[in-house]
Design a protein around this motif. Structure first.
Motif, PDB file in Angstrom:
ATOM      1  N   ARG A  78     -25.385  -2.665  18.918  1.00 52.74           N
ATOM      2  CA  ARG A  78     -23.925  -2.608  18.882  1.00 52.74           C
ATOM      3  C   ARG A  78     -23.300  -3.925  19.324  1.00 52.74           C
ATOM      4  N   ARG A  79     -24.106  -4.776  19.969  1.00 49.94           N
ATOM      5  CA  ARG A  79     -23.590  -6.082  20.375  1.00 49.94           C
ATOM      6  C   ARG A  79     -23.790  -7.118  19.254  1.00 49.94           C
ATOM      7  N   ILE A  80     -24.466  -6.697  18.209  1.00 52.94           N
ATOM      8  CA  ILE A  80     -24.736  -7.595  17.087  1.00 52.94           C
ATOM      9  C   ILE A  80     -24.101  -7.007  15.826  1.00 52.94           C
ATOM     10  N   GLY A  81     -23.317  -7.823  15.132  1.00 57.73           N
ATOM     11  CA  GLY A  81     -22.816  -7.376  13.841  1.00 57.73           C
ATOM     12  C   GLY A  81     -23.728  -7.948  12.779  1.00 57.73           C
ATOM     13  N   SER A  82     -24.074  -7.139  11.734  1.00 63.22           N
ATOM     14  CA  SER A  82     -24.943  -7.721  10.721  1.00 63.22           C
ATOM     15  C   SER A  82     -24.382  -7.532   9.313  1.00 63.22           C
ATOM     16  N   VAL A  83     -24.575  -8.583   8.509  1.00 60.86           N
ATOM     17  CA  VAL A  83     -24.114  -8.597   7.117  1.00 60.86           C
ATOM     18  C   VAL A  83     -25.316  -8.984   6.263  1.00 60.86           C
ATOM     19  N   PHE A  84     -25.514  -8.240   5.164  1.00 60.59           N
ATOM     20  CA  PHE A  84     -26.706  -8.479   4.348  1.00 60.59           C
ATOM     21  C   PHE A  84     -26.330  -8.846   2.921  1.00 60.59           C
ATOM     22  N   GLN A  85     -27.313  -9.447   2.231  1.00 58.70           N
ATOM     23  CA  GLN A  85     -27.087  -9.836   0.841  1.00 58.70           C
ATOM     24  C   GLN A  85     -26.728  -8.614  -0.018  1.00 58.70           C
ATOM     25  N   ASP A  86     -27.421  -7.492   0.246  1.00 63.15           N
ATOM     26  CA  ASP A  86     -27.173  -6.294  -0.564  1.00 63.15           C
ATOM     27  C   ASP A  86     -26.180  -5.353   0.125  1.00 63.15           C
ATOM     28  N   PHE A  87     -25.357  -5.880   0.991  1.00 67.87           N
ATOM     29  CA  PHE A  87     -24.213  -5.202   1.638  1.00 67.87           C
ATOM     30  C   PHE A  87     -24.613  -4.072   2.588  1.00 67.87           C
ATOM     31  N   ARG A  88     -25.524  -3.218   2.124  1.00 67.52           N
ATOM     32  CA  ARG A  88     -25.992  -2.078   2.933  1.00 67.52           C
ATOM     33  C   ARG A  88     -24.840  -1.259   3.512  1.00 67.52           C
ATOM     34  N   LEU A  89     -23.942  -0.862   2.653  1.00 63.70           N
ATOM     35  CA  LEU A  89     -22.890   0.076   3.067  1.00 63.70           C
ATOM     36  C   LEU A  89     -23.419   1.496   2.898  1.00 63.70           C
ATOM     37  N   LEU A  90     -22.783   2.448   3.559  1.00 64.36           N
ATOM     38  CA  LEU A  90     -23.159   3.851   3.378  1.00 64.36           C
ATOM     39  C   LEU A  90     -22.490   4.341   2.099  1.00 64.36           C
ATOM     40  N   PRO A  91     -23.270   4.659   1.066  1.00 60.30           N
ATOM     41  CA  PRO A  91     -22.693   4.949  -0.252  1.00 60.30           C
ATOM     42  C   PRO A  91     -21.795   6.180  -0.270  1.00 60.30           C
ATOM     43  N   ASN A  92     -22.053   7.108   0.669  1.00 57.23           N
ATOM     44  CA  ASN A  92     -21.291   8.355   0.666  1.00 57.23           C
ATOM     45  C   ASN A  92     -20.034   8.285   1.498  1.00 57.23           C
ATOM     46  N   LYS A  93     -19.746   7.099   2.029  1.00 62.34           N
ATOM     47  CA  LYS A  93     -18.554   6.970   2.861  1.00 62.34           C
ATOM     48  C   LYS A  93     -17.606   5.940   2.256  1.00 62.34           C
ATOM     49  N   THR A  94     -16.325   6.177   2.426  1.00 62.08           N
ATOM     50  CA  THR A  94     -15.328   5.236   1.912  1.00 62.08           C
ATOM     51  C   THR A  94     -15.348   3.964   2.758  1.00 62.08           C
ATOM     52  N   ALA A  95     -14.615   2.940   2.288  1.00 60.15           N
ATOM     53  CA  ALA A  95     -14.536   1.680   3.031  1.00 60.15           C
ATOM     54  C   ALA A  95     -14.114   1.965   4.470  1.00 60.15           C
ATOM     55  N   TYR A  96     -13.068   2.772   4.605  1.00 60.44           N
ATOM     56  CA  TYR A  96     -12.551   3.122   5.928  1.00 60.44           C
ATOM     57  C   TYR A  96     -13.630   3.793   6.775  1.00 60.44           C
ATOM     58  N   GLU A  97     -14.303   4.784   6.162  1.00 60.02           N
ATOM     59  CA  GLU A  97     -15.303   5.555   6.912  1.00 60.02           C
ATOM     60  C   GLU A  97     -16.514   4.715   7.300  1.00 60.02           C
ATOM     61  N   ASN A  98     -16.875   3.760   6.416  1.00 62.02           N
ATOM     62  CA  ASN A  98     -17.995   2.882   6.735  1.00 62.02           C
ATOM     63  C   ASN A  98     -17.726   2.108   8.014  1.00 62.02           C
ATOM     64  N   ILE A  99     -16.504   1.613   8.120  1.00 60.58           N
ATOM     65  CA  ILE A  99     -16.156   0.822   9.305  1.00 60.58           C
ATOM     66  C   ILE A  99     -16.007   1.742  10.519  1.00 60.58           C
ATOM     67  N   ALA A 100     -15.365   2.882  10.282  1.00 65.95           N
ATOM     68  CA  ALA A 100     -15.141   3.825  11.377  1.00 65.95           C
ATOM     69  C   ALA A 100     -16.466   4.317  11.952  1.00 65.95           C
ATOM     70  N   PHE A 101     -17.471   4.476  11.081  1.00 66.58           N
ATOM     71  CA  PHE A 101     -18.758   4.999  11.545  1.00 66.58           C
ATOM     72  C   PHE A 101     -19.361   4.121  12.642  1.00 66.58           C
ATOM     73  N   THR A 102     -19.207   2.795  12.467  1.00 69.33           N
ATOM     74  CA  THR A 102     -19.747   1.871  13.467  1.00 69.33           C
ATOM     75  C   THR A 102     -19.069   2.086  14.822  1.00 69.33           C
ATOM     76  N   MET A 103     -17.776   2.375  14.752  1.00 67.66           N
ATOM     77  CA  MET A 103     -17.049   2.625  16.002  1.00 67.66           C
ATOM     78  C   MET A 103     -17.462   3.959  16.604  1.00 67.66           C
ATOM     79  N   VAL A 104     -17.657   4.951  15.724  1.00 71.94           N
ATOM     80  CA  VAL A 104     -18.117   6.266  16.186  1.00 71.94           C
ATOM     81  C   VAL A 104     -19.461   6.118  16.889  1.00 71.94           C
TER      82      VAL A 104
END
Lengths: 225, 305
Positions: A78-104
């Motif tokens: 949680r102290r490290i933010g990571s960004v990948f070439q293939d994005f690795r977003l959660l496909p079943n969550k919206t943009a908002y939910e993807n970001i919110a999940f990290t906070m959750v």
């Protein structure tokens, strides 16, 4: 902030890293370059505790990453933010939910989430796409969601593994501009890339990896391979 | 905090279940099948048991007495029989009631009725003996045979001892075998169905392993990674138990109609409606436990990173 101490990583049929030692100070913007298979991704995986070194140690501040209890690893991540070439977003969550999940995952309250997520989306210029699923976004937009996700918990360190690899030149330079801004507010950034133009335009420290060794370490480096 | 976390896990699980559409549908279908088998097993077992009880209750040893047998002797034999531990009940039927029964059975046969009127009452009294266990009829018949031996004068009052032993034995053996066979088949079916559920659920989680690794990388703990899958498993279990419950009703009707001629007394539909709550609870519990185990097992397998 990050200290690699004589790190060697051997895979069953290849040596990915050999005797790698370097330090990244807080607030730095370090680029790691090298051919495919030079060991760039392996190196980042060590920091995220996704993989273990065969020999040597990796420190995050004073924490020995691979001696840490498995249960404490989420807190470290949680102290490290990571960004990948293939994005690795959660496909079943919206943009908002993807970001919110990290906070959750970091145990933040609903109020904080409702306040911070729209703000982060504005920051990466996606204020109007928060209810879109990743499959409804372009590559550049997905990467911006990934960046918003990576910075939402105000991490000490941001790791980006070939973040522009799948993007067109314009989208790529936009992403790099966002990184620069994030670095300016004090976040340490470690970036791996193949893109000579990006390295040359950044004019920051460059580590060059070659067959698992650190071949060069230039203070205001150029892309030299 | 725990309450908020739990609330979030539930929400994630439900939303994932909905958004995973096809995969959720597949797990619900395979789980419904399993629960249908479980419910069917329960109903079939009940069917067999009541059929067995039915047959057991119809088995008896009956002693018919000569028409001039003294009531005191019959009463004495009855009391003696009632003392045997193997005997559940001894039912006395007097000459008059035997006649009345016969008249009732053949009331449409005028010739028979007329000749009865001429002859008077040709029936002797009768004792019907019910055993505690059908296996004990041998002991009882032996006891009765000893009593009726001519040396003891038994042939003076007893006309005939009848016991449909062979028929009964065959029927009992048939029921026991079919019970074993049906249990074996159901066991194999249930095992297969459980494997199918495990496969479907773990497939669902396997397709999400990329998602799981992403969750891990953004620093999500076990609770947030596995929790929603467990909720999905429970939701599948609950939904499947409803589907199986609904599907069992027409199946029960079908079985009832199919077996109407065989055992008039056994009615799966009325059993189903009478034990609705019990069946529902069994299915619901099985479904939830299945879903829980499958999701726990699969997350253990795929949620490492």
């Amino acid at each position: 902030m990050i200290y690699f101490d004589k790190v060697t990583k051997v895979y069953p049929n290849a040596k990915a890293l050999e005797d790698v030692t370097f330090t990244v100070e807080s607030g730095e913007f370090v680029s790691i370059v090298g051919h495919s298979g030079a060991g760039k991704t392996t190196l980042l995986k060590m920091i995220l505790a996704e993989d273990k070194p065969s020999a040597g140690q990796v420190f995050f501040d004073s924490i020995n990453i691979h001696k840490t209890n498995r249960r404490d690893i989420p807190r470290l991540r949680r102290r490290i933010g990571s960004v990948f070439q293939d994005f690795r977003l959660l496909p079943n969550k919206t943009a908002y939910e993807n970001i919110a999940f990290t906070m959750v995952a970091a145990g933040r309250s609903d109020e904080e989430i409702a306040l911070d997520v729209p703000h982060a989306l504005e920051l990466v210029g996606l204020g109007d796409k928060k209810w879109n699923f990743p499959s409804e976004l372009s590559g550049g937009e997905r990467q911006r969601v990934a960046i918003a996700r990576a910075i939402i918990n105000q991490p000490d360190l941001l790791i980006a593994d070939e973040p522009t690899g799948n993007l067109d030149p314009i989208a790529a330079s936009e992403i790099i501009e966002i990184f620069k801004k994030i670095n300016e507010i004090g976040t340490t950034i470690i970036l791996t890339t193949h893109n000579k133009k990006i390295i040359d335009s950044l004019g920051r420290r460059v580590l060059t990896l070659d067959q698992g060794h650190i071949a060069r370490d230039d203070k205001d480096g150029q892309y030299v391979i | 905090m725990f309450w908020i976390n739990t609330k979030r896990i539930f929400k994630f699980g439900l939303v994932n279940f909905w958004r995973n559409g096809l995969v959720s549908f597949a797990s619900v279908m395979s789980m419904s099948f399993t629960l249908f088998v479980v419910g069917g097993l329960f109903l079939a077992n009940n069917f067999m048991n009541s059929a067995l009880d039915e047959v057991k209750s119809k088995v008896d040893v009956s002693i018919s007495f000569k028409t001039d047998a003294p009531g005191g002797d019959i009463e004495a034999l009855k009391n003696e029989l009632a003392l045997l531990s193997e005997v559940k009940e001894v039912i006395y039927s007097s000459r008059e009631s035997e006649l009345a029964n016969f008249r009732e059975r053949h009331k449409d046969n005028e010739i028979l009725m007329q000749s009865l009127d001429e002859v008077g009452n040709p029936f002797g009294a009768r004792l019907n003996i019910l055993a505690v266990d059908p296996d004990q009829y041998d002991v009882i018949t032996r006891f009765v045979e000893n009593k009726t031996s001519p040396e003891l004068g038994g042939d003076q009052i007893i006309d005939q001892v009848s016991y449909k032993k062979n028929v009964v034995d065959k029927l009992l053996r048939l029921i026991e075998t079919s019970q074993k066979v049906s249990f074996g088949i159901s066991f194999v079916l249930a095992l297969l169905a459980i494997l199918v559920v495990f496969n479907t659920v773990s497939l669902a989680i396997y397709t999400s392993r990329e998602e799981i690794s992403v969750m891990r990388l953004v620093g999500a703990g076990n609770f947030y990674v596995k929790g929603p899958f467990v909720i999905e498993g429970i939701v599948s279990g609950v939904l499947s138990s409803f589907i199986a419950l609904v599907a069992l009703y027409p199946a029960a009707i079908w079985v009832r109609d199919l077996t109407a001629g065989v055992y008039g007394g056994v009615n799966l539909v009325s059993f189903y409606t009478a034990n609705f709550g019990k069946i529902f609870l069994i299915l619901l519990l099985t479904g939830v436990i299945l879903g829980l185990i499958a999701s726990f097992w699969a997350t253990r397998r795929y949620a490492k990173v």
